[in-house]
Scaffold this active site. Sequence first.
Site, PDB file in Angstrom:
ATOM      1  N   SER A 156     -11.391   0.484   2.935  1.00 15.91           N
ATOM      2  CA  SER A 156     -10.611   0.026   4.089  1.00 15.91           C
ATOM      3  C   SER A 156      -9.960   1.209   4.784  1.00 15.91           C
ATOM      4  O   SER A 156      -9.261   2.003   4.154  1.00 15.91           O
ATOM      5  CB  SER A 156      -9.540  -0.969   3.648  1.00 15.91           C
ATOM      6  OG  SER A 156     -10.128  -2.145   3.143  1.00 15.91           O
TER       7      SER A 156
ATOM      8  N   ARG B 299       0.826  -1.225   0.000  1.00 13.55           N
ATOM      9  CA  ARG B 299       0.000   0.000   0.000  1.00 13.55           C
ATOM     10  C   ARG B 299       0.854   1.267   0.000  1.00 13.55           C
ATOM     11  O   ARG B 299       0.513   2.257   0.620  1.00 13.55           O
ATOM     12  CB  ARG B 299      -0.975  -0.001   1.192  1.00 13.55           C
ATOM     13  CG  ARG B 299      -1.947  -1.165   1.210  1.00 13.55           C
ATOM     14  CD  ARG B 299      -2.858  -1.152  -0.012  1.00 13.55           C
ATOM     15  NE  ARG B 299      -3.714  -2.335  -0.015  1.00 13.55           N
ATOM     16  CZ  ARG B 299      -3.436  -3.467  -0.668  1.00 13.55           C
ATOM     17  NH1 ARG B 299      -2.323  -3.566  -1.373  1.00 13.55           N
ATOM     18  NH2 ARG B 299      -4.255  -4.487  -0.631  1.00 13.55           N
TER      19      ARG B 299
ATOM     20  N   GLU C 250      -5.085   3.880   6.093  1.00 15.16           N
ATOM     21  CA  GLU C 250      -5.012   3.630   4.655  1.00 15.16           C
ATOM     22  C   GLU C 250      -5.739   4.737   3.905  1.00 15.16           C
ATOM     23  O   GLU C 250      -5.361   5.110   2.807  1.00 15.16           O
ATOM     24  CB  GLU C 250      -5.627   2.267   4.312  1.00 15.16           C
ATOM     25  CG  GLU C 250      -5.477   1.876   2.860  1.00 15.16           C
ATOM     26  CD  GLU C 250      -5.835   0.427   2.594  1.00 15.16           C
ATOM     27  OE1 GLU C 250      -6.469   0.166   1.566  1.00 15.16           O
ATOM     28  OE2 GLU C 250      -5.494  -0.449   3.420  1.00 15.16           O
TER      29      GLU C 250
END
EC number: 1.3.1.98
Length: 305
Positions: free
Chosen positions: A226, A177, A296
């Site tokens: 998320s 990520r 995130e």
Amino acid sequence: MTSAAILAALEPAALRGRLLPDHPLADLTWFRVGGPADVLFTPADEDDLAAALSALPAEVPVTVIGLGSNLIVRDGGVPGLVIRLGGKAFGSIAIEGETIRAGTAVPDMKLARATAEAGLDGLAFYRGIPGSVGGALRMNAGAHGGETTDVLVEARAVDRSGALHVLSHAEMGFAYRHCSAPADLIFTQATYRARPGDRASIEAEMDRVTAAREAAQPIRERTGGSTFKNPEGGKAWQLVDAAGCRGLTRGGAQVSEMHCNFLINRGGATAADIEGLGEEVRARVRETSGIDLHWEIKRIGVPVR
């Protein structure tokens, strides 16, 4: 610098895109919260983007937003120039053999469909990511066993001075990520390499991804996807659940009962409600497990004081 001063500074560049002062951003995000941009700019094409960046005074901050699916805009708005790519120049897909070139405004789901229709495999995982190609590059987006790093060849980008760059896969510096390309680069196009596949099988896999999302995630709510990255060797949702945060509320914001790594706007939430709830969840997880969850979701702008 005021919105009027920003517009005045950009005037000599004779930009062809849209410049909108004091423009609300809430409706451009999935959470539907947040304040305005000093100036919102939608460039006509890559040259127009470069012209704006080269003309903009160095002290004016620049922020890029995409589809707004993984984003909290704080209630005080976003200072400086906010750039949102769109239109044919940044929203087209070209397929030549096993090579795919996509503008960074292309929704990930659209890219997945286009490659499936061309009988190309490897990008079906994008069907499960509710963002755009630009965001996928910046955060090495992935889902259902696939990641951007698996298929990307190179990316085009414009820097703060207006100079064009072409970054190889290695220069993107992908990790979980994360992309380590310079923060001031604005991605404009991505080149992918796929592999031949059976269209029916690829579409069946995409249908499986869709069904899995609908069964497990609150995709019909006002959410940002998320919320926290999975810690090494663990799952963020399990830590949130173990900390007793499933269904936790703050103002109009709630930790989803369906999937507790999702925050939702139940109606009337402010950005402060949503971000504050996320920080409360982080604190409870830290207290119960000793693990520090990392956001995130991207958070931009200034809070209301």
